[in-house]
Motif scaffolding. Structure first.
Motif, PDB file in Angstrom:
ATOM      1  N   PRO A   1      28.885  61.858  70.864  1.00 13.19           N
ATOM      2  CA  PRO A   1      27.713  61.405  70.092  1.00 13.19           C
ATOM      3  C   PRO A   1      26.716  60.637  70.955  1.00 13.19           C
ATOM      4  CG  PRO A   1      29.577  59.982  69.673  1.00 13.19           C
ATOM      5  CD  PRO A   1      30.091  61.088  70.539  1.00 13.19           C
ATOM      6  N   ARG A   2      25.536  60.421  70.377  1.00 16.87           N
ATOM      7  CA  ARG A   2      24.498  59.678  71.098  1.00 16.87           C
ATOM      8  C   ARG A   2      24.847  58.205  71.250  1.00 16.87           C
ATOM      9  NH1 ARG A   2      21.028  63.183  67.972  1.00 16.87           N
ATOM     10  NH2 ARG A   2      21.083  61.690  66.260  1.00 16.87           N
ATOM     11  N   GLU A   3      25.720  57.710  70.363  1.00 16.19           N
ATOM     12  CA  GLU A   3      26.020  56.280  70.351  1.00 16.19           C
ATOM     13  C   GLU A   3      27.517  56.076  70.167  1.00 16.19           C
ATOM     14  OE1 GLU A   3      24.088  52.280  68.278  1.00 16.19           O
ATOM     15  OE2 GLU A   3      23.865  54.236  67.319  1.00 16.19           O
ATOM     16  N   VAL A   4      28.106  55.223  70.991  1.00 20.35           N
ATOM     17  CA  VAL A   4      29.520  54.877  70.886  1.00 20.35           C
ATOM     18  C   VAL A   4      29.604  53.357  70.768  1.00 20.35           C
ATOM     19  CG1 VAL A   4      31.795  54.963  71.953  1.00 20.35           C
ATOM     20  CG2 VAL A   4      30.199  56.874  72.271  1.00 20.35           C
ATOM     21  N   LEU A   5      30.163  52.886  69.658  1.00 26.11           N
ATOM     22  CA  LEU A   5      30.283  51.453  69.394  1.00 26.11           C
ATOM     23  C   LEU A   5      31.725  51.022  69.614  1.00 26.11           C
ATOM     24  CD1 LEU A   5      28.152  51.332  66.117  1.00 26.11           C
ATOM     25  CD2 LEU A   5      27.386  51.030  68.478  1.00 26.11           C
ATOM     26  N   VAL A   6      31.922  49.949  70.397  1.00 21.78           N
ATOM     27  CA  VAL A   6      33.262  49.509  70.793  1.00 21.78           C
ATOM     28  C   VAL A   6      33.385  48.004  70.594  1.00 21.78           C
ATOM     29  CG1 VAL A   6      33.541  51.389  72.459  1.00 21.78           C
ATOM     30  CG2 VAL A   6      32.484  49.257  73.197  1.00 21.78           C
ATOM     31  N   PRO A   7      34.624  47.483  70.527  1.00 19.29           N
ATOM     32  CA  PRO A   7      34.797  46.036  70.360  1.00 19.29           C
ATOM     33  C   PRO A   7      34.600  45.253  71.654  1.00 19.29           C
ATOM     34  CG  PRO A   7      36.928  47.128  70.422  1.00 19.29           C
ATOM     35  CD  PRO A   7      35.905  48.213  70.426  1.00 19.29           C
ATOM     36  N   ALA A   8      34.797  45.906  72.805  1.00 21.62           N
ATOM     37  CA  ALA A   8      34.613  45.250  74.109  1.00 21.62           C
ATOM     38  C   ALA A   8      34.239  46.321  75.122  1.00 21.62           C
ATOM     39  CB  ALA A   8      35.883  44.523  74.537  1.00 21.62           C
ATOM     40  N   LEU A   9      33.393  45.961  76.051  1.00 22.70           N
ATOM     41  CA  LEU A   9      32.926  46.924  77.038  1.00 22.70           C
ATOM     42  C   LEU A   9      33.871  46.979  78.233  1.00 22.70           C
ATOM     43  CD1 LEU A   9      29.096  46.108  77.036  1.00 22.70           C
ATOM     44  CD2 LEU A   9      30.231  48.088  76.013  1.00 22.70           C
ATOM     45  N   PRO A  10      34.082  48.166  78.800  1.00 21.22           N
ATOM     46  CA  PRO A  10      34.863  48.255  80.040  1.00 21.22           C
ATOM     47  C   PRO A  10      34.162  47.491  81.156  1.00 21.22           C
ATOM     48  CG  PRO A  10      34.547  50.430  79.037  1.00 21.22           C
ATOM     49  CD  PRO A  10      33.646  49.484  78.314  1.00 21.22           C
ATOM     50  N   ASP A  11      34.923  47.103  82.132  1.00 23.28           N
ATOM     51  CA  ASP A  11      34.371  46.375  83.274  1.00 23.28           C
ATOM     52  C   ASP A  11      34.683  47.128  84.574  1.00 23.28           C
ATOM     53  OD1 ASP A  11      33.184  44.442  84.831  1.00 23.28           O
ATOM     54  OD2 ASP A  11      35.003  43.186  84.919  1.00 23.28           O
ATOM     55  N   PRO A  12      33.661  47.663  85.236  1.00 23.95           N
ATOM     56  CA  PRO A  12      32.237  47.669  84.893  1.00 23.95           C
ATOM     57  C   PRO A  12      31.926  48.761  83.874  1.00 23.95           C
ATOM     58  CG  PRO A  12      32.572  48.775  86.976  1.00 23.95           C
ATOM     59  CD  PRO A  12      33.928  48.266  86.554  1.00 23.95           C
ATOM     60  N   VAL A  13      30.835  48.587  83.135  1.00 25.91           N
ATOM     61  CA  VAL A  13      30.501  49.518  82.067  1.00 25.91           C
ATOM     62  C   VAL A  13      29.643  50.679  82.563  1.00 25.91           C
ATOM     63  CG1 VAL A  13      28.408  48.272  81.365  1.00 25.91           C
ATOM     64  CG2 VAL A  13      29.647  49.653  79.699  1.00 25.91           C
ATOM     65  N   GLU A  14      28.905  50.485  83.654  1.00 25.48           N
ATOM     66  CA  GLU A  14      27.952  51.505  84.099  1.00 25.48           C
ATOM     67  C   GLU A  14      28.615  52.844  84.430  1.00 25.48           C
ATOM     68  OE1 GLU A  14      28.062  48.453  85.260  1.00 25.48           O
ATOM     69  OE2 GLU A  14      26.227  47.569  84.412  1.00 25.48           O
ATOM     70  N   PRO A  15      29.734  52.884  85.182  1.00 26.98           N
ATOM     71  CA  PRO A  15      30.348  54.194  85.482  1.00 26.98           C
ATOM     72  C   PRO A  15      30.806  54.936  84.228  1.00 26.98           C
ATOM     73  CG  PRO A  15      31.194  52.501  86.945  1.00 26.98           C
ATOM     74  CD  PRO A  15      30.417  51.804  85.888  1.00 26.98           C
ATOM     75  N   VAL A  16      31.359  54.185  83.255  1.00 23.84           N
ATOM     76  CA  VAL A  16      31.826  54.832  82.024  1.00 23.84           C
ATOM     77  C   VAL A  16      30.650  55.405  81.245  1.00 23.84           C
ATOM     78  CG1 VAL A  16      33.098  54.490  79.880  1.00 23.84           C
ATOM     79  CG2 VAL A  16      33.797  53.262  81.939  1.00 23.84           C
ATOM     80  N   GLN A  17      29.565  54.632  81.156  1.00 26.07           N
ATOM     81  CA  GLN A  17      28.392  55.116  80.428  1.00 26.07           C
ATOM     82  C   GLN A  17      27.782  56.317  81.137  1.00 26.07           C
ATOM     83  OE1 GLN A  17      26.026  51.957  79.035  1.00 26.07           O
ATOM     84  NE2 GLN A  17      24.370  53.232  78.272  1.00 26.07           N
ATOM     85  N   GLU A  18      27.751  56.296  82.453  1.00 25.85           N
ATOM     86  CA  GLU A  18      27.230  57.439  83.204  1.00 25.85           C
ATOM     87  C   GLU A  18      28.112  58.669  83.009  1.00 25.85           C
ATOM     88  OE1 GLU A  18      26.126  58.601  87.844  1.00 25.85           O
ATOM     89  OE2 GLU A  18      26.459  56.498  87.277  1.00 25.85           O
TER      90      GLU A  18
END
Length: 703
Positions: free
Chosen positions: A318-335
């Protein structure tokens, strides 16, 4: 237990760059896979003082015997490689989410000429549109039943469709208006595909267009005084609205998002996902995992994202994924997610509004799922633990037998003698470890001798490979002796064995028969137990316990004892032994019946080189039976279309060498059947067996 300092890389060996690392045990099995932005900094954390490590991390590094790494260019590549290796090697110390059920989807097979609406489970197929997952299959069928009034798309199987096309008569749904009946060409393939696309659009959330169109048509019909048509359209609108009510509106229209929530304690974590499409909750699923490593909520979310989207592309992400906590770092996962979708994906934590409220609902579902899982597991784990302890006490073992192997022999009056081996670990069936054997050391019926052969073959293989590397050589089937030709009658159950070329020394996967059991159970009494014990003694194995479970009185026999061990009928240990024995018997009977059916279907024509199934059917259809074919001349055989003289000569030679069977007998009446047909051959059905006994009689002779 290994000392991590014994395999710690020397200073300067580990690069300070992104990469993926693997820990292996002494048998070269991969036990943990991880990724790092800096391999040097991450791996240094594993080789500190053991007292400062988390207990699970300490268990992993002391189990490991070596570590290796692969350098990559970016953190996104590291994420992709980590996911691939976790899927390939299934490391025991990595977080692995377990689906709490096999979720059903509503699927539209757009890859077929006439798309079909149906319930599907399992892996997704290319060209099929999926909606869901749903909690129950009946929920899908209810939704489809309502929508077929407006979108009468085909729902029948391929067989029903072909039969209707052959007879020119549609099925019941075609008569009552819930199928457009493309099978009898009431609608063209193009119009039916357009109907299926409209069905998909409605399921995807684009509902307003169709409702407004139906309301307009209803008003026009009323103005023209076509009241029956207007009433039918009114009912169609009601059906669509009821289908829409099954998925309540929770977010703004056209919102596509997945909401992921995590509930965790020190030992386990539960993940819940709500799939929102077009502003409505279209599906829900949940996973549970053991926290076998020290891990944060963000890392749990990252693993959940890998499992959820690792095989998905396009709009499935989907265009949007809502989570309770972001992975660290978040940029590679989002990419990585953006690459899977092909367009930008927003990965964030909701802070306020409707999305925050819905996330709280998802979190409550995750908490309930964790509580339910722990309740079930606590009860089940307690029972299994008590059963294993009772078995240990009854047999005088030093510890509870965490791995139990059970063997059973099966045959039909001495023919097709086979054996089975089933494995239970921690009281649960481990079906990927099941094995089956074909008895080849002798002919005839001798359960004791068969048991001796099977135990010898299984543990000889274990000893031979343990002496070398602790792993198994490639290209041999379980139960075959080292260096012997593979036994075609021995294979794993349920799962196909990987090709021998992939079972290399360094691939990290455990080979077949890699683990010895703490207890061997045989189906039988004192003779079978003595045979199993003798086989182990001949191989010099004295650290594996043996027992037998006799069916008559459910007595447990130990080697050398004159009297059996009698467990109470209410004993959990006896119940576990019965389950294991019954599973071994079921597995053996299944294999024996398969071999018998294959033998009954055999024909002398099977041995003719180059003679395929089509030409065999043509021969038997032309002559009527195998007996008439055997008496035919070469010239007569050449009259069959597709049969040349050389092939005819080969057929005559093969039938001359084959020994014809005796006359077929009807066991119900004692009547000798028509001698124009032979046992095991029926006109027009080559290889179909003629029964040699009533079903109940055959079942009674089977073992």
């Amino acid at each position: 237990m290994a000392d991590p300092s014994s395999y710690r890389p020397r200073p300067g060996e580990i690069p300070d760059s992104p990469g993926v690392y693997r820990f292996r045990d002494e048998h070269r099995r991969v036990i943990y896979v991880g990724k790092a932005k800096s391999l040097r900094q991450r791996l240094a954390n594993y080789f500190q003082d053991l007292a400062g490590l988390h207990p699970r991390t300490r268990s992993m590094v002391t189990t490991a015997a070596s570590v290796e790494w692969t350098v990559v260019s970016t953190e996104v590549e590291a994420l992709q490689l980590e996911y691939s290796w976790i899927k390939e090697f299934d490391p025991r110390f990595n977080v692995k989410y377990r689906d709490d059920k096999s979720y059903p989807y509503l699927a539209v097979t757009m890859n077929e000429e006439y798309p079909r609406v149906q319930v599907m489970r399992g892996h997704k197929k290319k060209g099929v549109r999926y909606f869901g997952p749903y909690a129950h299959a009946w929920a899908i069928r209810d939704t489809v039943d309502l929508m077929l009034r407006v979108f009468p798309v085909r729902t029948c199987s391929a067989g029903v469709f072909k039969n209707a096309a052959r007879t020119g008569r549609p099925c019941l749904l075609g008569y009552i208006g819930k199928c457009s009946a493309p099978c009898v060409e009431r609608i063209s393939a193009e119009d039916h595909r357009e109907l299926a696309e409209e069905f998909c659009d409605f399921m995807a959330g684009r509902t307003g267009t169709y409702l407004r169109r139906l309301e307009r048509q209803m008003a026009e019909a009323a103005e023209e005084m076509e009241y029956e048509r207007a009433a039918r359209l009114r009912d169609d609108i009601g059906a669509l609205k009821r289908a829409m009510e099954k998925n309540a509106v929770v977010l703004a229209d056209a919102t596509d998002a997945d909401l992921i929530a995590v509930a965790e304690d020190e030992l386990e974590a539960a993940v819940q996902i709500f799939h929102v499409r077009g502003g409505r909750v279209r599906g829900q699923r949940g996973w549970v995992t053991d926290k076998v490593e020290e891990i944060t909520t963000g890392a749990l979310v990252e693993h959940a994202l890998q499992q959820l989207y690792g095989e998905e592309t396009g709009d499935a992400v989907p265009r949007e994924v809502l989570v309770p906590a972001l992975p660290d770092p978040v940029e590679p996962v989002q990419e990585w997610l953006t690459g899977r979708r092909g367009s930008n994906v927003s990965l964030r934590v909701p802070q306020r509004g409707d999305k925050k409220a819905l996330m709280e609902t998802v979190e409550r579902n995750a908490q309930q799922a964790l509580v339910l899982h722990k309740t079930k597991r606590a009860s089940d784990l307690t029972t299994r633990s008590r059963a294993l302890e009772e078995i240990s006490d009854a047999l005088g073992l030093d510890s509870a037998p965490l791995r139990i192997e059970c063997y059973d022999i099966s045959h039909l009056q001495g023919d097709d003698v086979v054996a089975s081996m089933v494995v239970f670990e921690d009281g649960l069936a481990r079906k990927s470890e099941y094995r089956r054997f074909q008895i080849k050391g002798f002919a005839g019926q001798d359960d004791v001798r068969s048991m001796h052969e099977v135990i010898t073959r299984r543990f000889r293989r274990y000893l031979a490979e343990k002496e070398r590397t602790g792993e198994w050589t490639d290209g041999e089937e379980p139960g075959a002796e080292p260096g012997a030709q593979a036994d075609p009658g021995t294979a794993s159950a349920g799962l196909a064995e990987p090709p021998a070329s992939t079972l290399t020394e360094d691939d990290g996967r455990p080979k077949r028969f890699a683990y010895p059991p703490q207890l061997v159970v045989v189906d039988g009494g004192a003779p079978q137990v003595a045979a199993a014990r003798r086989a182990l003694d001949e191989l010099g194995i004295d650290d594996i316990a043996v027992c037998g479970l006799a069916k008559r009185l459910e007595e447990v026999w130990l080697p050398g004892d004159d009297d059996p061990v009698v467990l109470p009928r209410t004993s959990e240990g006896l119940y576990l032994l019965q389950r294991i024995r019954d599973e071994a018997h079921r597995f053996a009977i299944t294999y024996q019946r398969t071999k018998r059916a294959k033998r009954f279907r055999s024909s002398p024509l099977d041995d003719v080189p180059g003679l395929g199934e089509t030409r065999k059917q043509a021969l038997l259809k032309h002559f009527g039976s195998l007996k008439r074919l055997r008496s035919a001349t070469i010239e007569q055989i050449c009259d069959v279309p597709g049969i040349g003289r050389k092939t005819a000569e080969t057929i005559v030679a093969a039938l001359a060498q084959a020994v014809p069977g005796g006359p077929a007998v009807n066991t119900a009446t004692g009547e000798i059947m028509d001698d124009t047909e032979e046992p095991g051959q029926q006109t027009g059905s080559p290889g179909a067996p003629v029964s040699t006994g009533a079903p109940d009689e055959r079942r009674g002779q089977e073992r």
